[in-house]
Design a protein around this motif. Structure first.
Motif: not given
Length: 354
Positions: A147-149, A179-187, A116-117, A261-264
């Motif tokens: 991409g540069d994710v 990285i993917v899960v951290d992007n979840y939290l950021y979004v 997710l972005m 992922i549970s936090q997200a």
């Protein structure tokens, strides 16, 4: 096009091993990027043909092959043949609309998840399918577009960070998923900040724009939940998978992914409840405001009802009415009526009653 489920009629009845790209073409050409490394050496380049990347599977080093673009099925067939993959693996990779999952095969493990972005220009979240094929010495990642994710992971490899340079393909898999899960939290955090700001404005100045924003945020949040909940199931399944390609030490890191992922997932549930509460607050505030308006108008009407009653009985048919003989009485009456009407409109506007 719908963002929640996509199914084309031509896909109905296809065999599970049919090598057909099922998704939206997001790039014109396919690129093959290679990073091959161990604790001391690093090779990083771009391949022009599958033959160039197939040679790395026989090395003892860790090889990360990143494929950008999925629409060229002939290249995918070459990858299947070169790496002796099960015929069901690449069709799963090409199905970009499938739910996140973990599938064990004889010589590899397939992991799929949604990335997710934020698209700041359109003000909404975009999704991209990520597939990882994990073997003992080779990790292949498949993205829909370049991409540069994952650039932070590449930088860690280039800077010879010990854990990632000695961790193997399983730890590299964890790094990409992290990285993917951290992007979840950021979004979620960006959307959450907007929701919390909206909550402050809701109490001070509720309007039609407020209800529109609430509905927009609910739609975006539902889209996030639609992608994060299956990802949570996948990561929990991955942490329990007894795979030959994942070492015991790396399972500890997958447990960390479970927490993130549970936090997200919990955050999306919390913000969903906040939006529902905001919707209730909006309707309550509007109802309270309407009650205040009705109270004022009722008082105003009660004052003039007896006056109107008296005027209705007696009219103005008295013998002495000074204004009747005045030349400009009619025009003055219209002027006063217009002034009263305009003044009331300005008063109602200032009170934000319409």
């Amino acid at each position: 096009m719908t963002r929640f489920i996509k199914k084309h009629k031509k896909e109905i009845g296809l065999a599970p091993d049919d090598l057909i790209f099922r998704g939206e073409k997001k790039t014109d050409s396919i690129s093959l990027r290679i990073i091959d490394f161990d604790s001391k050496n690093l090779i990083e380049n771009t391949a022009k043909a599958v033959k160039e990347i197939s040679e790395f599977q026989h090395k003892e080093t860790v090889t990360w092959i990143n494929v950008d673009g999925l629409h060229n099925t002939s290249i995918m067939q070459e990858i299947t043949t070169a790496f002796k993959l099960d015929t069901l693996v690449l069709p799963e990779v090409l199905n970009t609309e499938a739910r996140p999952r973990v599938i064990e095969y004889d010589n590899c493990t397939l992991i799929t998840i949604k990335m997710l972005m934020l698209d700041e220009s359109q003000g909404k979240t975009i999704v991209e399918n990520l597939s990882l094929i994990l073997t003992k010495t080779v990790l292949m990642s498949f993205q829909e577009q370049k991409g540069d994710v994952f650039e932070p992971v590449r930088e860690r490899i280039r800077k010879q960070k010990k854990r990632i340079r000695t961790g193997g393909t399983d730890y590299l898999t964890f790094a990409l998923l992290d990285i993917v899960v951290d992007n979840y939290l950021y979004v979620i955090s960006v959307l959450g900040e907007k929701i919390e700001t909206l909550e402050e404005n809701l109490l001070l100045n509720p309007s039609k724009d407020t209800i529109r924003e609430i509905n927009n945020y609910k739609r975006e949040l539902n889209f996030l939940r639609k992608n994060i909940k299956p990802a949570k199931e996948m990561i929990f399944s991955l942490a329990k998978t007894d795979s030959d390609f994942i070492t015991e030490s790396t399972y500890v890191h997958f447990k960390e992914l479970e927490d993130n992922i549970s936090q997200a997932n919990d955050a999306t549930d919390s913000y969903r409840e906040i939006l529902s509460d905001q919707l209730n607050v909006y309707h309550t505030t509007i109802s309270s405001k309407l009650n205040d308006i009705m109270k004022f108008l009722t008082v105003f009407s009660v004052i003039f009802i007896p006056l109107t009653f008296i005027a209705g009985i007696y009219g103005t048919n008295f013998e002495y009415v000074p204004e009747l003989t005045y030349k400009y009485s009619y025009f003055i009456m219209w002027f006063v009526m217009i002034i009263i009407a305009v003044a009331m409109l300005i008063f109602f506007k200032k009170k934000k009653w319409f």
